[in-house]
Design a protein around this motif. Sequence first.
Motif, PDB file in Angstrom:
ATOM      1  N   TRP A  98      -8.572  15.199  26.489  1.00  0.00           N
ATOM      2  CA  TRP A  98      -7.563  14.201  26.833  1.00  0.00           C
ATOM      3  C   TRP A  98      -8.065  12.807  26.448  1.00  0.00           C
ATOM      4  CZ3 TRP A  98      -6.125  15.675  32.573  1.00  0.00           C
ATOM      5  CH2 TRP A  98      -5.428  16.888  32.567  1.00  0.00           C
ATOM      6  N   GLU A  99      -7.128  11.934  26.192  1.00  0.00           N
ATOM      7  CA  GLU A  99      -7.442  10.512  26.024  1.00  0.00           C
ATOM      8  C   GLU A  99      -7.005   9.799  27.304  1.00  0.00           C
ATOM      9  OE1 GLU A  99      -6.188   6.709  23.207  1.00  0.00           O
ATOM     10  OE2 GLU A  99      -5.920   8.762  22.438  1.00  0.00           O
ATOM     11  N   ILE A 100      -7.979   9.339  28.058  1.00  0.00           N
ATOM     12  CA  ILE A 100      -7.719   8.761  29.380  1.00  0.00           C
ATOM     13  C   ILE A 100      -8.032   7.266  29.359  1.00  0.00           C
ATOM     14  CG2 ILE A 100      -8.298   8.845  31.844  1.00  0.00           C
ATOM     15  CD1 ILE A 100      -9.196  11.734  31.404  1.00  0.00           C
ATOM     16  N   GLU A 101      -7.096   6.469  29.867  1.00  0.00           N
ATOM     17  CA  GLU A 101      -7.315   5.030  29.977  1.00  0.00           C
ATOM     18  C   GLU A 101      -7.158   4.590  31.423  1.00  0.00           C
ATOM     19  OE1 GLU A 101      -6.079   2.237  26.758  1.00  0.00           O
ATOM     20  OE2 GLU A 101      -4.739   3.899  26.213  1.00  0.00           O
ATOM     21  N   SER A 102      -8.022   3.686  31.835  1.00  0.00           N
ATOM     22  CA  SER A 102      -7.972   3.131  33.183  1.00  0.00           C
ATOM     23  C   SER A 102      -7.519   1.681  33.103  1.00  0.00           C
ATOM     24  CB  SER A 102      -9.359   3.219  33.835  1.00  0.00           C
ATOM     25  OG  SER A 102      -9.366   2.596  35.091  1.00  0.00           O
ATOM     26  N   ASN A 103      -6.519   1.321  33.943  1.00  0.00           N
ATOM     27  CA  ASN A 103      -5.966  -0.043  33.955  1.00  0.00           C
ATOM     28  C   ASN A 103      -5.496  -0.456  32.563  1.00  0.00           C
ATOM     29  OD1 ASN A 103      -6.486  -0.553  36.763  1.00  0.00           O
ATOM     30  ND2 ASN A 103      -8.657  -0.744  36.226  1.00  0.00           N
ATOM     31  N   ALA A 104      -4.785   0.450  31.903  1.00  0.00           N
ATOM     32  CA  ALA A 104      -4.295   0.178  30.550  1.00  0.00           C
ATOM     33  C   ALA A 104      -3.043  -0.695  30.609  1.00  0.00           C
ATOM     34  CB  ALA A 104      -3.976   1.491  29.838  1.00  0.00           C
ATOM     35  N   GLU A 105      -2.973  -1.681  29.712  1.00  0.00           N
ATOM     36  CA  GLU A 105      -1.809  -2.556  29.647  1.00  0.00           C
ATOM     37  C   GLU A 105      -0.621  -1.786  29.083  1.00  0.00           C
ATOM     38  OE1 GLU A 105      -0.511  -6.998  28.059  1.00  0.00           O
ATOM     39  OE2 GLU A 105      -2.391  -6.085  27.387  1.00  0.00           O
ATOM     40  N   ILE A 162      -2.765   9.060  30.686  1.00  0.00           N
ATOM     41  CA  ILE A 162      -3.390  10.185  29.988  1.00  0.00           C
ATOM     42  C   ILE A 162      -2.511  10.610  28.812  1.00  0.00           C
ATOM     43  CG2 ILE A 162      -4.197  12.577  30.197  1.00  0.00           C
ATOM     44  CD1 ILE A 162      -4.473  12.063  33.239  1.00  0.00           C
ATOM     45  N   LYS A 163      -3.159  10.882  27.688  1.00  0.00           N
ATOM     46  CA  LYS A 163      -2.487  11.505  26.544  1.00  0.00           C
ATOM     47  C   LYS A 163      -3.122  12.877  26.347  1.00  0.00           C
ATOM     48  CE  LYS A 163      -2.285   6.981  24.294  1.00  0.00           C
ATOM     49  NZ  LYS A 163      -2.783   6.204  23.131  1.00  0.00           N
ATOM     50  N   THR A 164      -2.318  13.925  26.431  1.00  0.00           N
ATOM     51  CA  THR A 164      -2.850  15.282  26.271  1.00  0.00           C
ATOM     52  C   THR A 164      -2.670  15.761  24.833  1.00  0.00           C
ATOM     53  OG1 THR A 164      -0.811  16.471  26.762  1.00  0.00           O
ATOM     54  CG2 THR A 164      -2.134  15.731  28.641  1.00  0.00           C
TER      55      THR A 164
END
Length: 564
Positions: free
Chosen positions: A482-489, A499-501
């Motif tokens: 997965w491509e996981i981002e935290s506090n993404a704009e 999350i992008k699966t």
Amino acid sequence: MRKKLPIGIESFEDFSKENFYYIDKTMFIADLLHNGGKVNLFTRPRRFGKSLNLSMLKAFFEVGTDKTLFDGLAISEQTELCEKYMGKFPVISISLKSVEGPDYPAACAALRSVIGMEALRFRFLADSSRLSGEERRLYLQLIEVSKTQDNLFAMQDAVLLTSLKTLAQLLSKHYGNQVILFIDEYDVPLDKAFQEGYYHEMLSCIRSLLNNALKTNEYLYFAVLTGCLRISRESIFTGLNNLNVMTITDAYFNEAFGFTESEVEKLLTDYGLEDARETMRDWYNGYQFGNTSIYCPWDVIKYTQALLKDPHAEPENYWANTSGNAMIRRFIGKANRQTRSEIERLIDGNSITKSINQELTYSELDSSIDNLWSVLFTTGYLTQKGPKFGKMYPLAIPNREIRELFITQIQEWFKEETRAEPEKLERFCTAFPNGDASRIEELLNAYLWKSISIRDTAVKKEMKENFFHGILLGLLQYENNWEIESNAESGEGYSDISIKTENRIGVIIEIKYAEDGDLESSCQEALRQIKEKRYDAALLKDGMKKIITYGIAFYKKYCKVILG
């Protein structure tokens, strides 16, 4: 012109010669002469000025000192004392902070190098007419360098174990006066040896070295040792009856290490940063030494530096960044359910009462959780809050900096613990793109029940949300595809977790802490926020075919998950 901030400066001479800002601790010299003993051991946490104070003592007492270094400082007003003691003694000063290695021979080589380099400061002893031929040969043994390995002092084991006493004897005879001995970070070699598995060999070496130098040494005027832990007399100071120990619980010498409230206020005033007082106090004050509240100097100076560059700079966890914090991890890893509950109370701003033993051996550290409480106390991760009863001490986390350090270490421990059950973690992660809110809630509650949580009083809501944010993020990062981002704009704000699966399913998670315990309302609030601020915009732009949203609310050890 403002003086420079002394970032990482441990040499007292530099403060005068390089125009660094100095908080005057020179009356420590007078206190030591009036109230100290023959052999003095000061135990304080790291980064509280131990090395700088020893450098100051060396600069004051050593023969040939530059007396102008003390002009304008408090000790200079003690004219009789200065006349009697300043620049009158040969001084041996070593630091053992670099004595380490993967095995005993390597660490022993480092110890030889430290003592050999100090002996080299006194090259005149090789030709001194006040020493006999045999004594000059003894000196040459101290500075003998191996021909096979650069910078490795090859003094024999028997020479090493008596090296400090031998050097004191030679200096005393040359100068016709007794010697003053300073040993900084005396316990570091034992700490490193304990971690690497050669503790008993190093213990035997350090015990012999110190006992030879400190016990019935006619050439010694007095000695000062510093360290973080007070290693038990039985294990290292056997038979040393003249040891004067000053720990963080003693009511004397309590202002010699660290900054007091008035000293910090003056520093902030001198740099025009009076508005930072409350933040500085909240983050970096709270250590109790004797009956005095103390700030960590390293933190105060580093945050002052940050504020001078940016008046809006946020405080950081500077203390944790100076070295590893394996002790907290070891402690949390050994915690049973009761201990985890006690840690929760500490993080919440409360105190707990524990029996404290300030004399331990390293081999005892892991023998019980009670000993680890003692180590956390003596090394500054916990501090005394209120009067003690015998050996029972009320303990608390000293400030916000250490509280956040605990939280970070809990999150790391939690990540390690959950990854020990990969099948369960796989089911948890798979539930998110499948839209299975009930499975997520069930497994997350199970994780929380076994973990250490943050309660709901002293800690701010934002900090609690950040804590659970970190816990959830650590669980989700198990899924490598997965491509996981935290506090993404995204859209009109920043989503907590996106999350992008692999299957082009996008997941948005918004986290809330339910201060009133109403988990349902907090979840609905989170989902409204996702919709109103269009947090799905970035995922749709990146080609996600389907977006699944979750509002997740936490309260103590409970959570609720609602699918949007």
